[in-house]
Design a protein around this motif. Structure first.
Motif, PDB file in Angstrom:
ATOM      1  N   PRO A   8      -0.117  72.625   5.993  1.00  0.00           N
ATOM      2  CA  PRO A   8      -1.234  71.688   6.132  1.00  0.00           C
ATOM      3  C   PRO A   8      -0.972  70.316   5.531  1.00  0.00           C
ATOM      4  O   PRO A   8      -1.506  69.312   6.008  1.00  0.00           O
ATOM      5  CB  PRO A   8      -2.379  72.395   5.385  1.00  0.00           C
ATOM      6  CG  PRO A   8      -2.007  73.837   5.387  1.00  0.00           C
ATOM      7  CD  PRO A   8      -0.518  73.860   5.297  1.00  0.00           C
ATOM      8  N   LYS A  12      -1.676  65.394   5.377  1.00  0.00           N
ATOM      9  CA  LYS A  12      -2.399  64.837   4.222  1.00  0.00           C
ATOM     10  C   LYS A  12      -2.596  63.331   4.317  1.00  0.00           C
ATOM     11  O   LYS A  12      -3.628  62.797   3.896  1.00  0.00           O
ATOM     12  CB  LYS A  12      -1.697  65.195   2.907  1.00  0.00           C
ATOM     13  CG  LYS A  12      -0.344  64.562   2.685  1.00  0.00           C
ATOM     14  CD  LYS A  12       0.235  65.006   1.351  1.00  0.00           C
ATOM     15  CE  LYS A  12       1.612  64.407   1.101  1.00  0.00           C
ATOM     16  NZ  LYS A  12       1.598  62.941   0.976  1.00  0.00           N
ATOM     17  N   ILE A  23     -11.977  69.358   2.538  1.00  0.00           N
ATOM     18  CA  ILE A  23     -10.670  68.993   3.100  1.00  0.00           C
ATOM     19  C   ILE A  23      -9.558  69.425   2.151  1.00  0.00           C
ATOM     20  O   ILE A  23      -8.525  69.959   2.584  1.00  0.00           O
ATOM     21  CB  ILE A  23     -10.594  67.479   3.367  1.00  0.00           C
ATOM     22  CG1 ILE A  23     -11.607  67.077   4.444  1.00  0.00           C
ATOM     23  CG2 ILE A  23      -9.183  67.058   3.788  1.00  0.00           C
ATOM     24  CD1 ILE A  23     -11.725  65.582   4.662  1.00  0.00           C
ATOM     25  N   CYS A  26      -8.657  72.999   2.522  1.00  0.00           N
ATOM     26  CA  CYS A  26      -7.816  73.254   3.701  1.00  0.00           C
ATOM     27  C   CYS A  26      -6.375  72.805   3.475  1.00  0.00           C
ATOM     28  O   CYS A  26      -5.426  73.530   3.791  1.00  0.00           O
ATOM     29  CB  CYS A  26      -8.392  72.534   4.914  1.00  0.00           C
ATOM     30  SG  CYS A  26     -10.021  73.099   5.427  1.00  0.00           S
ATOM     31  N   LEU A  27      -6.209  71.603   2.944  1.00  0.00           N
ATOM     32  CA  LEU A  27      -4.862  71.070   2.731  1.00  0.00           C
ATOM     33  C   LEU A  27      -4.058  71.929   1.772  1.00  0.00           C
ATOM     34  O   LEU A  27      -2.846  72.096   1.931  1.00  0.00           O
ATOM     35  CB  LEU A  27      -4.943  69.633   2.195  1.00  0.00           C
ATOM     36  CG  LEU A  27      -5.389  68.548   3.182  1.00  0.00           C
ATOM     37  CD1 LEU A  27      -5.582  67.221   2.455  1.00  0.00           C
ATOM     38  CD2 LEU A  27      -4.359  68.379   4.308  1.00  0.00           C
ATOM     39  N   ILE A  34      -6.044  73.559   8.773  1.00  0.00           N
ATOM     40  CA  ILE A  34      -5.816  72.246   9.370  1.00  0.00           C
ATOM     41  C   ILE A  34      -5.201  72.438  10.756  1.00  0.00           C
ATOM     42  O   ILE A  34      -4.220  73.173  10.916  1.00  0.00           O
ATOM     43  CB  ILE A  34      -4.853  71.387   8.510  1.00  0.00           C
ATOM     44  CG1 ILE A  34      -5.424  71.162   7.111  1.00  0.00           C
ATOM     45  CG2 ILE A  34      -4.575  70.061   9.208  1.00  0.00           C
ATOM     46  CD1 ILE A  34      -6.615  70.241   7.040  1.00  0.00           C
ATOM     47  N   ALA A  45      -5.743  65.097  13.359  1.00  0.00           N
ATOM     48  CA  ALA A  45      -5.896  66.350  12.634  1.00  0.00           C
ATOM     49  C   ALA A  45      -7.363  66.695  12.432  1.00  0.00           C
ATOM     50  O   ALA A  45      -8.227  65.816  12.370  1.00  0.00           O
ATOM     51  CB  ALA A  45      -5.180  66.290  11.289  1.00  0.00           C
ATOM     52  N   ALA A  47      -9.737  69.291   9.941  1.00  0.00           N
ATOM     53  CA  ALA A  47      -9.898  70.257   8.854  1.00  0.00           C
ATOM     54  C   ALA A  47     -11.127  71.084   9.178  1.00  0.00           C
ATOM     55  O   ALA A  47     -12.228  70.546   9.300  1.00  0.00           O
ATOM     56  CB  ALA A  47     -10.065  69.538   7.521  1.00  0.00           C
TER      57      ALA A  47
END
Length: 255
Positions: A8, A12, A23, A26-27, A34, A45, A47
């Motif tokens: 993911p 970024k 977010i 998810c990252l 993502i 992208a 999320a």
């Protein structure tokens, strides 16, 4: 072709400067995911976590329309990074998209007055009991609509015990109000707070919020807050937070 990013963090930079803990979850592969137009070098992208979808990078119709097989709900809150994404959402979903205003709250780690928060928790009437969410309460919340989001993003109790944190107020042994982690990320949680309708306007949400913030501070976790409405902003400010800015989101029905 839209794909879920196995790494993911490849996306970024597309989310840079977006102070949104969902977010970050998810990252950092804590929960959610993502998705992008490329597995390794995405220009666009998304999320996706719980009922929230954040769209970043170059506006992409295919990405905005994409719904993973694992996403079972018919409702989604889409947050566009900019006006171009917003216009794309409106064009794509038309009557299914309701444009709404949400309220971002500042992230200020040293802003909380612990003594004031303790005083708030001490105002709880003896007819109620304040309790941390344990395994039994986890399953109770999972089974009841009004408090399901206290635990809904955690696959099982072990995941909640590891990453989550929450409190409830009990009346005759049954939860009537609570505050918990909607999501988690390394270093903090995103707060979800609610009270059963017939117990509202009694100050119970304030007490739950104060208790959860104190528990977070004790564990060196940041209790992040995002407000759906002005009532939520008012409660946040009462607990020590400060309003930051409004932002646009879209509530998508029949997602």
């Amino acid at each position: 072709m839209i794909t879920k990013l196995q790494n993911p963090m490849a996306a970024k930079d597309l989310f840079a400067g977006w102070e949104e803990t969902l977010i970050w979850s998810c990252l950092q592969k804590v929960m959610g995911g993502i998705y992008g137009d490329s597995a390794h070098d995405p220009a666009s992208a998304m999320a996706l976590i719980g009922d929230f979808c954040f769209l970043a990078g170059m506006p992409d119709t295919e990405l905005a329309a994409y719904k993973p097989e694992t996403c079972q709900q018919d409702f989604m809150i889409m947050v566009p990074q900019n006006q171009q994404w917003g216009e794309l959402i409106e064009q794509l979903y038309q009557g299914k998209a309701k444009k709404v205003t949400r309220y971002a709250i500042k992230k200020e780690p040293d802003v909380f007055d612990k003594e004031k928060l303790r005083q708030m928790t001490d105002t709880l009437s003896p007819e109620y009991e304040l309790k941390m969410i344990d395994e039994g309460l986890y399953h109770y919340c999972k089974e009841h609509t009004w408090c399901r989001d206290f635990v809904s993003q955690y696959a099982d109790y072990e995941a909640y015990r590891k990453y989550g944190l929450g409190v409830v107020i009990l009346k005759d042994g049954v939860p009537v109000s609570g505050a918990s982690s909607y999501t988690s990320y390394p270093g903090g949680i995103e707060i979800e707070i609610d009270t059963k309708e017939e117990y509202r306007r009694r100050g119970l949400a304030t007490i739950c919020g104060a208790k959860l913030i104190l528990e977070c501070l004790q564990r060196n976790l940041y209790p992040s807050w995002d407000a759906q409405n002005l009532w939520s902003v008012s409660l946040a400010e009462k607990l020590g937070y400060h309003f930051d800015h409004v932002y646009t989101a879209y509530e998508i029905c029949e997602y």
